[in-house]
Design a protein around this motif. Structure first.
Motif: not given
Length: 245
Positions: A69-78
């Motif tokens: 979930l943190i990967g989703v936030i960081a990866g897509t949000g970048a």
């Protein structure tokens, strides 16, 4: 010009950090690790230090749910929001090479993911059983490695689709948390299982198990990160040409 300066742009990094750590995303980024630590403290208070329980919490919640979930936030949000609102074209108009943009944003996403996923996982392990059987270190390493892979995968999703968050959540919650755990054949293609292979190597014998061998896991982890980064860069070049036309 050094290799580092050719692949990393401080200005792009600063803008990306600012976007990722904005109020809304920051709340989620802080809430998930806090929830893990609270759960760990509650479990420790109720059941005491138990290696089996610690492994279940670290594997079932930290690695299978929180880390992706943190990967989703960081990866897509970048990069995703910039593509959605069109502001990416202003960045692409600057004299910055497109691979540099992708690599810089990926490094920022990786840094954020590791900070908010791997470090809390390690401390949760300490809370649960004081690093019994080296579980805290093992799952901390696993969370860090998984964070790197998820950042690359979800950054790619942020480039190729406007529904990156939805696609990322489906991947994280359905594939990694459900199918990757229950379907034997799918486990080979699970980032979680690759990370568990490293945890198995770090932890005491028998403390952690993985459905994927360590050599296979390492090859797949590196291959996925490189492939996702390459495809993201390629797609970004296509996006630029479309915008200029």
């Amino acid at each position: 010009m050094s290799v580092a300066s050719a692949t990393y742009n401080p200005t792009v990094a600063r803008l990306t950090y600012r976007a990722l750590l904005g109020r809304r995303r920051a709340l989620i980024l802080f809430a998930l690790p806090l929830l893990l630590l609270v759960i760990s403290a509650a479990v420790r208070a109720l059941s005491g230090a138990d290696d089996q329980t610690a492994g279940d919490v670290l594997s079932g919640f930290a690695l299978a749910t929180m880390v992706p979930l943190i990967g989703v936030i960081a990866g897509t949000g970048a990069i995703g929001p910039e593509i959605d609102d069109g502001s990416i074209l202003y960045l692409l108009a600057k004299p910055v090479k497109r691979p540099t943009i992708i690599v810089t944003k990926l490094l920022v996403a990786m840094g954020v993911s590791v900070t908010f996923a791997a470090i809390p996982t390690f401390f949760a392990g300490l809370i649960l059983d004081g690093n019994g059987q080296h579980l805290a270190v093992a799952f901390g390493v696993a969370a860090a490695v998984a964070s790197l892979a998820y950042s690359a995968i979800f950054l790619l999703l942020g480039v190729v689709t406007r529904h990156a968050v939805v696609a990322g959540l489906v991947y994280a919650l359905v594939w990694e948390s459900l199918i990757g755990n229950l379907v034997p054949g799918a486990r080979t293609l699970s980032v979680q299982q690759w990370a568990l292979a490293l945890a198995q190597k770090v932890a005491d014998p028998g403390a952690v198990s993985s459905s994927v061998g360590l050599p296979t896991a390492v090859v797949l982890l590196i291959g996925v990160m490189l492939a996702a980064t390459w495809f993201a860069g390629r797609k970004l070049r296509t996006l630029t040409l479309a915008g200029e036309e």
